[in-house]
Design an enzyme around this catalytic site. Structure first.
Site, short mmCIF file in Angstrom:
data_model
loop_
_atom_site.label_atom_id
_atom_site.label_comp_id
_atom_site.label_asym_id
_atom_site.label_seq_id
_atom_site.Cartn_x
_atom_site.Cartn_y
_atom_site.Cartn_z
N GLU A 1 34.33 43.52 50.33
CA GLU A 1 33.68 44.60 49.59
C GLU A 1 34.72 45.41 48.84
O GLU A 1 35.90 45.43 49.22
CB GLU A 1 32.90 45.47 50.61
CG GLU A 1 32.26 46.74 50.09
CD GLU A 1 31.16 46.52 49.06
OE1 GLU A 1 31.40 45.84 48.06
OE2 GLU A 1 30.06 47.09 49.24
N ASP A 2 34.30 46.07 47.78
CA ASP A 2 35.24 46.91 47.02
C ASP A 2 35.47 48.25 47.70
O ASP A 2 36.60 48.67 47.92
CB ASP A 2 34.76 47.10 45.57
CG ASP A 2 33.30 47.57 45.47
OD1 ASP A 2 32.64 47.78 46.50
OD2 ASP A 2 32.81 47.71 44.33
N ASP B 1 31.54 53.69 50.98
CA ASP B 1 31.40 55.12 50.71
C ASP B 1 30.56 55.72 51.85
O ASP B 1 31.09 56.04 52.92
CB ASP B 1 30.76 55.28 49.33
CG ASP B 1 30.63 56.71 48.87
OD1 ASP B 1 31.10 57.61 49.58
OD2 ASP B 1 30.05 56.95 47.80
N PHE C 1 35.33 59.82 42.80
CA PHE C 1 34.75 58.62 42.19
C PHE C 1 35.85 57.83 41.47
O PHE C 1 36.44 58.32 40.52
CB PHE C 1 33.63 59.00 41.22
CG PHE C 1 32.84 57.81 40.77
CD1 PHE C 1 31.87 57.24 41.59
CD2 PHE C 1 33.09 57.23 39.53
CE1 PHE C 1 31.17 56.13 41.18
CE2 PHE C 1 32.38 56.10 39.11
CZ PHE C 1 31.42 55.55 39.94
N ARG D 1 35.89 47.91 34.82
CA ARG D 1 36.15 46.92 35.87
C ARG D 1 37.48 46.19 35.64
O ARG D 1 38.07 45.68 36.59
CB ARG D 1 35.02 45.88 35.93
CG ARG D 1 33.68 46.44 36.39
CD ARG D 1 32.74 45.30 36.77
NE ARG D 1 31.35 45.71 36.82
CZ ARG D 1 30.76 46.26 37.89
NH1 ARG D 1 31.46 46.48 38.98
NH2 ARG D 1 29.48 46.59 37.86
P1 5GP Z 1 27.70 53.14 49.99
O1 5GP Z 1 26.40 52.51 50.33
O2 5GP Z 1 28.81 52.80 50.96
O3 5GP Z 1 27.58 54.63 49.82
O4 5GP Z 1 28.09 52.66 48.56
C1 5GP Z 1 28.70 51.49 48.31
C2 5GP Z 1 28.67 51.13 46.85
O5 5GP Z 1 28.62 52.30 46.00
C3 5GP Z 1 29.95 50.42 46.50
O6 5GP Z 1 29.83 49.03 46.72
C4 5GP Z 1 30.11 50.77 45.03
O7 5GP Z 1 29.36 49.88 44.25
C5 5GP Z 1 29.51 52.16 44.91
N1 5GP Z 1 30.55 53.21 45.00
C6 5GP Z 1 30.77 54.07 46.01
N2 5GP Z 1 31.81 54.87 45.75
C7 5GP Z 1 32.26 54.51 44.53
C8 5GP Z 1 33.34 54.97 43.70
O8 5GP Z 1 34.13 55.88 44.00
N3 5GP Z 1 33.49 54.33 42.50
C9 5GP Z 1 32.69 53.31 42.10
N4 5GP Z 1 32.93 52.77 40.90
N5 5GP Z 1 31.66 52.85 42.85
C10 5GP Z 1 31.47 53.44 44.06
#
Ligand code: 5GP
Length: 181
Positions: A105-106, A109, A158, A171
């Site tokens: 995963e990238d 959050d 972010f 990206r």
């Molecule tokens: P979560 O469900 O953990 O809150 O969110 C995960 C997804 O939200 C990540 O896979 C990503 O696509 C997006 N996301 C969360 N934080 C960031 C951020 O700081 N930058 C970007 N570009 N995407 C984020």
């Protein structure tokens, strides 16, 4: 001035810092799985789209037989805040029953997206599931998702680049950056 050096972008983690950390993660993963796989291969699952750059670099640092598959998820609602309601928009191309799975995963959050995905994958009865994430915002991870292989813990800002987007752009930045305006 090139796109990568725009005035409204600042570098949080340089390409060199990211590359060094990804190499270390690859070595750690190799060590952990080398005696565990037997005749089998590791199944690396990239979460589209954000993980494609991390996955491409990471797999080249894992010195083991492996296969790559992808799964696409989208979370409903606001693009910058997770709603926790996740839609699977593209499934894996092969079953994972009995396989050792590494989810790539990238960023974790709130952890809600990953919690949903890991629960879904567990129902398919893999031999094991571990999670590699380049980034985590530990102050936000309310779902209690455990990242087994973490690149960097970052503050709650972010970020873009190295696969991560803002409204589908950035990206291709070679570093992890912040959009300042
Ligand atoms: P979560 O469900 O953990 O809150 O969110 C995960 C997804 O939200 C990540 O896979 C990503 O696509 C997006 N996301 C969360 N934080 C960031 C951020 O700081 N930058 C970007 N570009 N995407 C984020």
């Amino acid at each position: 001035m090139g796109f990568f050096e725009q005035k409204n972008l600042s570098v949080m983690l340089s390409a060199e810092q990211v590359a060094a950390r990804v190499a270390a993660l690859g070595e750690q993963i190799t060590r952990d799985y080398v005696g565990k796989l037997g005749a089998d291969e590791l199944v690396c699952i990239g979460i589209l789209k954000g993980s494609f750059v991390f996955l491409a670099d990471l797999v080249r640092r894992i010195d083991l037989p492996l296969v790559v598959d992808f799964i696409a998820l989208s979370s409903y609602g606001d693009a910058t805040e997770s709603s926790g309601v996740v839609q699977l928009t593209q499934d894996l191309s092969r079953p994972i029953a009995g396989k050792h799975v590494l989810v790539v995963e990238d960023i974790v959050d709130t952890g809600l997206t990953m919690k949903y995905l890991l629960e879904n994958l567990h129902t398919r009865h893999p031999a094991s599931i571990k999670l590699a994430s380049l980034l985590e915002k530990p102050t936000k991870n309310q779902a209690g998702v455990k990242v087994d292989y973490l690149g960097f813990a970052i503050e709650d800002k972010f970020v873009v680049g190295y696969g991560l987007d803002a409204a589908s752009r950035y990206r291709n930045l070679p570093y992890i950056g912040l959009v300042t305006s």
